[in-house]
Design a protein around this motif. Structure first.
Motif: not given
Length: 103
Positions: A47-50, A57-60, A69-72, A74-82
């Motif tokens: 709840x605090x985060x949302x 910055x929450x992105x699929x 989902x992940x918290x972006x 960096x502007x060019x970040x597209x993926x949740x993990x490497x």
């Protein structure tokens, strides 16, 4: 929404002030059930985060089969993990070379 709010209320907490070298605030639980305390704390964190400033910055993840989902950060970040980035790169390579071979 009411389910989330009810789960957050499973463990009523009271703020406690401690004073050693500097003032320190903590939340004190009134329940002894560790499962209820953990679940309520987890839901309160969500709840605090949302409701906080990072929710924008929450992105699929951009990988089609990934459901994370992940918290972006960096502007060019597209993926949740490497590994998702590696999977997407391998898929692009496969499709590019498959098209070149005429199959």
């Amino acid at each position: 929404m009411s389910v989330v709010n009810n789960m957050a209320a499973l463990d009523p907490v009271a703020p406690q002030l401690s004073w050693s070298d500097t003032p320190f605030a903590s939340l004190r639980s009134v329940r002894t059930d560790a499962r209820a305390r953990l679940l309520a704390g987890y839901i309160r964190s969500a709840i605090d985060f949302l409701s906080g400033p990072d929710r924008d910055k929450l992105t699929a993840c951009a990988v089609p089969r990934c459901v994370r989902y992940f918290v972006k950060v960096h502007g060019r970040q597209e993926f949740c993990r490497p590994s998702c980035g590696n999977w997407a790169q391998a898929a692009r390579f496969y499709h590019r070379h498959r098209a070149d071979s005429g199959r």
